[in-house]
Structures are given as structure tokens and as C-alpha cells.
Design a protein around this motif. Structure first.
Motif, PDB file in Angstrom:
ATOM      1  N   ALA A  92     -91.748  19.635  96.285  1.00 54.35           N
ATOM      2  CA  ALA A  92     -91.944  20.134  97.645  1.00 54.35           C
ATOM      3  C   ALA A  92     -93.364  20.637  97.885  1.00 54.35           C
ATOM      4  CB  ALA A  92     -90.946  21.261  97.937  1.00 54.35           C
ATOM      5  N   GLY A  93     -94.162  20.775  96.814  1.00 53.43           N
ATOM      6  CA  GLY A  93     -95.562  21.171  96.975  1.00 53.43           C
ATOM      7  C   GLY A  93     -95.848  22.640  96.834  1.00 53.43           C
ATOM      8  N   HIS A  94     -94.914  23.395  96.221  1.00 56.66           N
ATOM      9  CA  HIS A  94     -95.107  24.841  96.098  1.00 56.66           C
ATOM     10  C   HIS A  94     -95.697  25.261  94.755  1.00 56.66           C
ATOM     11  CE1 HIS A  94     -93.173  25.994  99.857  1.00 56.66           C
ATOM     12  NE2 HIS A  94     -92.219  25.121  99.610  1.00 56.66           N
ATOM     13  N   LEU A  95     -95.646  24.428  93.726  1.00 53.55           N
ATOM     14  CA  LEU A  95     -96.145  24.864  92.424  1.00 53.55           C
ATOM     15  C   LEU A  95     -96.663  23.684  91.614  1.00 53.55           C
ATOM     16  CD1 LEU A  95     -94.002  24.121  89.894  1.00 53.55           C
ATOM     17  CD2 LEU A  95     -92.647  25.871  91.023  1.00 53.55           C
ATOM     18  N   THR A 119     -97.199  28.425 100.811  1.00 55.05           N
ATOM     19  CA  THR A 119     -97.376  27.295 101.716  1.00 55.05           C
ATOM     20  C   THR A 119     -97.294  25.997 100.923  1.00 55.05           C
ATOM     21  OG1 THR A 119     -98.865  28.639 103.075  1.00 55.05           O
ATOM     22  CG2 THR A 119     -98.909  26.250 103.413  1.00 55.05           C
ATOM     23  N   ALA A 120     -96.444  25.071 101.324  1.00 53.75           N
ATOM     24  CA  ALA A 120     -96.326  23.787 100.636  1.00 53.75           C
ATOM     25  C   ALA A 120     -97.563  22.940 100.905  1.00 53.75           C
ATOM     26  CB  ALA A 120     -95.070  23.057 101.103  1.00 53.75           C
ATOM     27  N   HIS A 121     -98.077  22.274  99.846  1.00 51.64           N
ATOM     28  CA  HIS A 121     -99.260  21.428  99.966  1.00 51.64           C
ATOM     29  C   HIS A 121     -98.948  20.040  99.424  1.00 51.64           C
ATOM     30  CE1 HIS A 121    -101.897  24.693 101.223  1.00 51.64           C
ATOM     31  NE2 HIS A 121    -101.451  25.425 100.215  1.00 51.64           N
ATOM     32  N   ASP A 122     -99.706  19.049  99.928  1.00 50.54           N
ATOM     33  CA  ASP A 122     -99.501  17.683  99.457  1.00 50.54           C
ATOM     34  C   ASP A 122    -100.301  17.428  98.179  1.00 50.54           C
ATOM     35  OD1 ASP A 122    -102.133  17.444 100.299  1.00 50.54           O
ATOM     36  OD2 ASP A 122    -101.625  16.363 102.132  1.00 50.54           O
ATOM     37  N   ASN A 123    -100.156  16.218  97.625  1.00 48.93           N
ATOM     38  CA  ASN A 123    -100.803  15.887  96.358  1.00 48.93           C
ATOM     39  C   ASN A 123    -102.323  15.948  96.449  1.00 48.93           C
ATOM     40  OD1 ASN A 123     -98.389  15.254  94.824  1.00 48.93           O
ATOM     41  ND2 ASN A 123     -98.197  13.437  96.099  1.00 48.93           N
ATOM     42  N   GLU A 124    -102.892  15.507  97.572  1.00 53.29           N
ATOM     43  CA  GLU A 124    -104.344  15.516  97.721  1.00 53.29           C
ATOM     44  C   GLU A 124    -104.885  16.944  97.666  1.00 53.29           C
ATOM     45  OE1 GLU A 124    -102.245  13.797  99.568  1.00 53.29           O
ATOM     46  OE2 GLU A 124    -102.750  11.781  98.840  1.00 53.29           O
ATOM     47  N   TRP A 126    -103.507  19.583  96.155  1.00 55.24           N
ATOM     48  CA  TRP A 126    -103.380  20.101  94.799  1.00 55.24           C
ATOM     49  C   TRP A 126    -104.439  19.497  93.872  1.00 55.24           C
ATOM     50  CZ3 TRP A 126    -101.228  24.329  93.254  1.00 55.24           C
ATOM     51  CH2 TRP A 126    -100.114  24.853  93.911  1.00 55.24           C
ATOM     52  N   THR A 127    -104.702  18.190  94.003  1.00 58.12           N
ATOM     53  CA  THR A 127    -105.712  17.557  93.164  1.00 58.12           C
ATOM     54  C   THR A 127    -107.079  18.169  93.406  1.00 58.12           C
ATOM     55  OG1 THR A 127    -104.469  15.475  93.140  1.00 58.12           O
ATOM     56  CG2 THR A 127    -106.798  15.366  92.561  1.00 58.12           C
ATOM     57  N   ALA A 128    -107.434  18.391  94.682  1.00 55.69           N
ATOM     58  CA  ALA A 128    -108.723  18.994  95.001  1.00 55.69           C
ATOM     59  C   ALA A 128    -108.790  20.442  94.521  1.00 55.69           C
ATOM     60  CB  ALA A 128    -108.967  18.923  96.512  1.00 55.69           C
ATOM     61  N   PHE A 129    -107.693  21.187  94.692  1.00 52.05           N
ATOM     62  CA  PHE A 129    -107.686  22.590  94.259  1.00 52.05           C
ATOM     63  C   PHE A 129    -107.851  22.701  92.752  1.00 52.05           C
ATOM     64  CE2 PHE A 129    -105.046  25.950  92.384  1.00 52.05           C
ATOM     65  CZ  PHE A 129    -105.754  27.067  92.820  1.00 52.05           C
ATOM     66  N   LEU A 130    -107.126  21.881  91.984  1.00 55.80           N
ATOM     67  CA  LEU A 130    -107.197  21.963  90.528  1.00 55.80           C
ATOM     68  C   LEU A 130    -108.546  21.489  90.013  1.00 55.80           C
ATOM     69  CD1 LEU A 130    -103.590  20.755  89.632  1.00 55.80           C
ATOM     70  CD2 LEU A 130    -104.488  23.095  89.605  1.00 55.80           C
ATOM     71  N   ALA A 131    -109.151  20.502  90.686  1.00 58.52           N
ATOM     72  CA  ALA A 131    -110.495  20.077  90.293  1.00 58.52           C
ATOM     73  C   ALA A 131    -111.497  21.211  90.498  1.00 58.52           C
ATOM     74  CB  ALA A 131    -110.908  18.843  91.100  1.00 58.52           C
ATOM     75  N   ALA A 132    -111.385  21.928  91.619  1.00 58.19           N
ATOM     76  CA  ALA A 132    -112.266  23.067  91.865  1.00 58.19           C
ATOM     77  C   ALA A 132    -111.984  24.197  90.877  1.00 58.19           C
ATOM     78  CB  ALA A 132    -112.095  23.560  93.302  1.00 58.19           C
ATOM     79  N   GLU A 133    -110.718  24.401  90.543  1.00 62.79           N
ATOM     80  CA  GLU A 133    -110.352  25.456  89.591  1.00 62.79           C
ATOM     81  C   GLU A 133    -110.922  25.164  88.207  1.00 62.79           C
ATOM     82  OE1 GLU A 133    -108.489  28.945  88.169  1.00 62.79           O
ATOM     83  OE2 GLU A 133    -108.896  28.236  90.194  1.00 62.79           O
ATOM     84  N   GLU A 134    -110.993  23.900  87.847  1.00 67.15           N
ATOM     85  CA  GLU A 134    -111.534  23.536  86.532  1.00 67.15           C
ATOM     86  C   GLU A 134    -113.022  23.842  86.437  1.00 67.15           C
ATOM     87  OE1 GLU A 134    -111.406  19.822  83.385  1.00 67.15           O
ATOM     88  OE2 GLU A 134    -111.013  19.435  85.501  1.00 67.15           O
ATOM     89  N   HIS A 135    -113.753  23.596  87.509  1.00 69.21           N
ATOM     90  CA  HIS A 135    -115.202  23.797  87.479  1.00 69.21           C
ATOM     91  C   HIS A 135    -115.618  25.196  87.910  1.00 69.21           C
ATOM     92  CE1 HIS A 135    -114.812  19.348  87.730  1.00 69.21           C
ATOM     93  NE2 HIS A 135    -115.844  19.396  86.899  1.00 69.21           N
ATOM     94  N   HIS A 136    -114.756  25.871  88.667  1.00 66.77           N
ATOM     95  CA  HIS A 136    -115.083  27.226  89.141  1.00 66.77           C
ATOM     96  C   HIS A 136    -113.863  28.116  88.941  1.00 66.77           C
ATOM     97  CE1 HIS A 136    -118.733  25.612  90.928  1.00 66.77           C
ATOM     98  NE2 HIS A 136    -117.996  24.655  91.455  1.00 66.77           N
ATOM     99  N   PHE A 298    -100.802  12.829  88.538  1.00 66.52           N
ATOM    100  CA  PHE A 298     -99.505  13.394  88.879  1.00 66.52           C
ATOM    101  C   PHE A 298     -99.287  13.356  90.391  1.00 66.52           C
ATOM    102  CE2 PHE A 298    -100.292  14.894  84.712  1.00 66.52           C
ATOM    103  CZ  PHE A 298     -99.064  15.144  84.134  1.00 66.52           C
ATOM    104  N   HIS A 299     -98.072  12.995  90.777  1.00 62.65           N
ATOM    105  CA  HIS A 299     -97.670  13.042  92.178  1.00 62.65           C
ATOM    106  C   HIS A 299     -96.399  13.884  92.277  1.00 62.65           C
ATOM    107  CE1 HIS A 299    -100.570  10.026  93.578  1.00 62.65           C
ATOM    108  NE2 HIS A 299    -100.328   9.397  92.434  1.00 62.65           N
ATOM    109  N   ASP A 300     -96.418  14.841  93.187  1.00 59.56           N
ATOM    110  CA  ASP A 300     -95.295  15.768  93.341  1.00 59.56           C
ATOM    111  C   ASP A 300     -95.018  16.528  92.049  1.00 59.56           C
ATOM    112  OD1 ASP A 300     -95.055  14.825  95.923  1.00 59.56           O
ATOM    113  OD2 ASP A 300     -93.556  13.325  95.381  1.00 59.56           O
ATOM    114  N   GLY A 301     -96.071  16.740  91.248  1.00 57.42           N
ATOM    115  CA  GLY A 301     -95.924  17.476  89.996  1.00 57.42           C
ATOM    116  C   GLY A 301     -95.273  16.688  88.882  1.00 57.42           C
TER     117      GLY A 301
END
Length: 312
Positions: A92-95, A119-124, A126-136, A298-301
Motif C-alpha cells: 500500500a506504500g506505507h513502509l 501518507t502512502a507513496h508510490d514506488n517512484e 520510495w526509490t527517490a527517497f531511499l536514494a537520497a537517504e543513502e547519499h544524505h 523492488f515494487h510495492d516492497g
């Protein structure tokens, strides 16, 4: 959709206040820029997922997010139900379950986090958030790695007690070399190696993977290769026990296959100038089987095999 599934989210019971905390650096991590808490949260989710989501949302940062800890705090649902609910919340995009290699130089460790979003988020997203989390990484990363929090002075370390001088014992180099060469790997230093000890504890973590001493000795070299690639015992144990089938006919064969198939990549060697540079690697963990991988895979976790087979 049934009308009963449109009721407001069930808020967490008082037991969430006594929910166990994860080890420092592990557990729940809320993503930024969430909508405010309200009665309309999770209204489109089924009742079970709505209840678990409301409970998780009320947990503090760093709360334990493993299935056993959550199930112990849920009188209505057991481990299988909680696991299925977490999988549905990932879809559902929550975790997202994430493993991060964090630290400096040679002092690195794997930490397992569950990034949570009201807030539920789509795959795009989450991918962008985790990429930013890895570098920052978040500012509290330094505190998790052992540095004092802002405004806190480090406690002075006690001076080491003087060690009385003792005459060195006579050593015959050729004899000592021969003894070490003939000793088993896990007994060479007198105590079990980290790899042997981690394998021996598998049966205590999950009885389906109980190994004999001979099994541990036979698999020790393969497990030691994981440690040589920068993982610790917690990471190895989680990788070997995640997503187990209902029964395991041959624990030895099952562990041997996972040691081979899930072997993590070798990290690039660091130069002396880069040893003080923070090291961070990030892998998403499948919410169904626990297999690690890059965020974009990963799609939908879920990893590709779990997306193809669907829920068990």
C-alpha cells in the motif's frame, strides 16, 4: 469495497507505550513531510491492516519493528497475521524494510530499519527517497554510530588499570605454528569463531534451522566469507532465517544453499585517505521473504520472485 472497511483507523492501544525499543540504530524511522495525524488515516485499508497501521504509526522512533515484537503487543493478531499485514502495508506504500551499512572506516555495522510513512507513496517516491537517504543520511546517524548527541558531553573513560609485569612464557615458534595449522578453524583461538557461533545460534533463533556441531564446522568457512564482506552476526542470522518455509527437511542443506545464494557483495577496498570518510550502503529488504536488493529492483516492497508468486 465493503462499507465496513471505510471506518476510521483504529488508534493504538495503551500497550504501545510499553512496546520494546530496538537496538540503537535499528527499528522504526518515520519519513519526513507526512500529513498530520487525523481520524481519516488508513480508512481505505482492511480492518486488520488498519489496526496494525494505527499501532505502528503511534510507536516512537526506534521502536522494534520485527514481527515477534509487534505480535506480542497485539492481542488480536498472531505472528502470521502481523507478517501478512506488514506485507500489505508495504504494498500500500506505507513502509519499506531497509538494511544500511553505517559507520566510518573499518568501524561499520549493518543496521535494519523500517521506514514508515502515514501518507502512502508510490514506488517512484520510495526509490527517490531511499536514494537520497543513502547519499544524505539523517542527522541522528552520528548519534546512532556512538557519537555524543548535540549538547551532550562525552563521559570520560576510566584510565586502564596497570597490568603487572609478567615474564613471557617460552614459545617454540615451530611447535606453535604446527599446533595452529592442525587445529580446526573455530577452535584455533580457543573460542568459537564468529561464523561458527552464529551458525550454532541459528537453532535457538528458529528451531527449523537447528544445526549439529559437525554441520556448523562444515559450513563455517562459507559463513566466515560473509563476515569477511563486512556483515555481523545479526545480519547473517536475519538473512538465513527470513521467510522460512513451514518446514525444513534438511537444515544443513537449506543453510548451505542460502549461504551461497544470498552472499552479499564485497565492498571496495578503502584507501588510507578515505578511511575517515563515512561509509554507507543501503539495500531494501523484501517484506515477504526478506531478500535484500537495490531500491529500484523492488515494487510495492516486494522482490521479483515474490511479486510473481503472490502471497503464500
Amino acid at each position: 469495497m465493503a462499507v465496513s472497511n471505510l471506518s476510521p483507523a483504529l488508534h493504538a492501544p495503551a500497550s504501545s507505550r510499553s512496546h520494546p525499543k530496538a537496538k540503537p540504530g535499528y527499528g522504526k524511522r518515520s519519513v519526513p513531510k507526512q500529513r498530520r495525524d487525523g481520524e481519516g488515516d488508513f480508512t481505505l485499508l482492511p480492518e486488520r491492516e488498519r489496526h496494525i497501521a494505527g499501532y505502528v504509526d503511534a510507536l516512537p522512533e526506534g521502536a522494534a519493528m520485527d514481527i515477534k515484537s509487534l505480535a506480542r503487543s497485539q492481542p488480536l493478531y498472531g505472528q502470521m497475521a502481523v507478517g501478512s499485514a506488514l506485507r500489505a502495508l508495504g504494498v500500500a506504500g506505507h513502509l519499506r524494510h531497509v538494511r544500511c551499512l553505517s559507520g566510518e572506516g573499518d568501524q561499520v555495522r549493518w543496521v535494519t530499519r523500517t521506514f514508515w510513512s502515514r501518507t502512502a507513496h508510490d514506488n517512484e517516491w520510495w526509490t527517490a527517497f531511499l536514494a537520497a537517504e543513502e547519499h544524505h543520511p539523517a542527522p541522528q546517524e552520528a548519534t546512532e554510530a556512538g557519537a555524543p548527541a548535540p549538547g551532550e558531553a562525552p563521559e570520560p573513560e576510566p584510565a586502564p588499570a596497570p597490568v603487572p609485569a609478567q615474564p613471557p612464557a617460552p614459545v617454540v615458534p615451530q611447535q606453535r605454528t604446527a599446533e595452529r595449522a592442525s587445529a580446526p578453524v573455530h577452535m584455533a583461538a580457543g573460542d568459537p569463531s564468529p561464523a561458527f557461533a552464529a551458525l550454532a545460534r541459528l537453532g535457538r533463533t528458529d528451531s527449523r534451522l537447528a544445526l549439529s556441531a559437525a554441520d556448523c564446522a562444515a559450513l563455517e568457512q562459507a559463513a566466515a566469507e560473509w563476515f569477511a564482506r563486512g556483515v555481523d552476526a545479526d545480519y547473517l542470522t536475519h538473512a538465513l532465517t527470513a521467510g522460512l518455509p513451514a518446514s525444513v527437511d534438511s537444515p544443513f542443506g537449506f543453510v548451505r544453499r542460502r549461504l551461497r545464494d544470498k552472499l552479499p557483495p564485497r565492498l571496495p577496498a578503502t584507501t588510507p585517505a578515505a578511511q575517515a570518510t563515512p561509509v554507507r550502503r543501503l539495500m531494501v529488504e523484501c517484506t515477504e521473504c526478506g531478500a535484500p536488493g537495490r531500491p529500484e529492483a523492488f515494487h510495492d516492497g516486494l522482490c521479483r520472485p515474490c511479486r510473481e508468486t503472490g502471497p503464500a
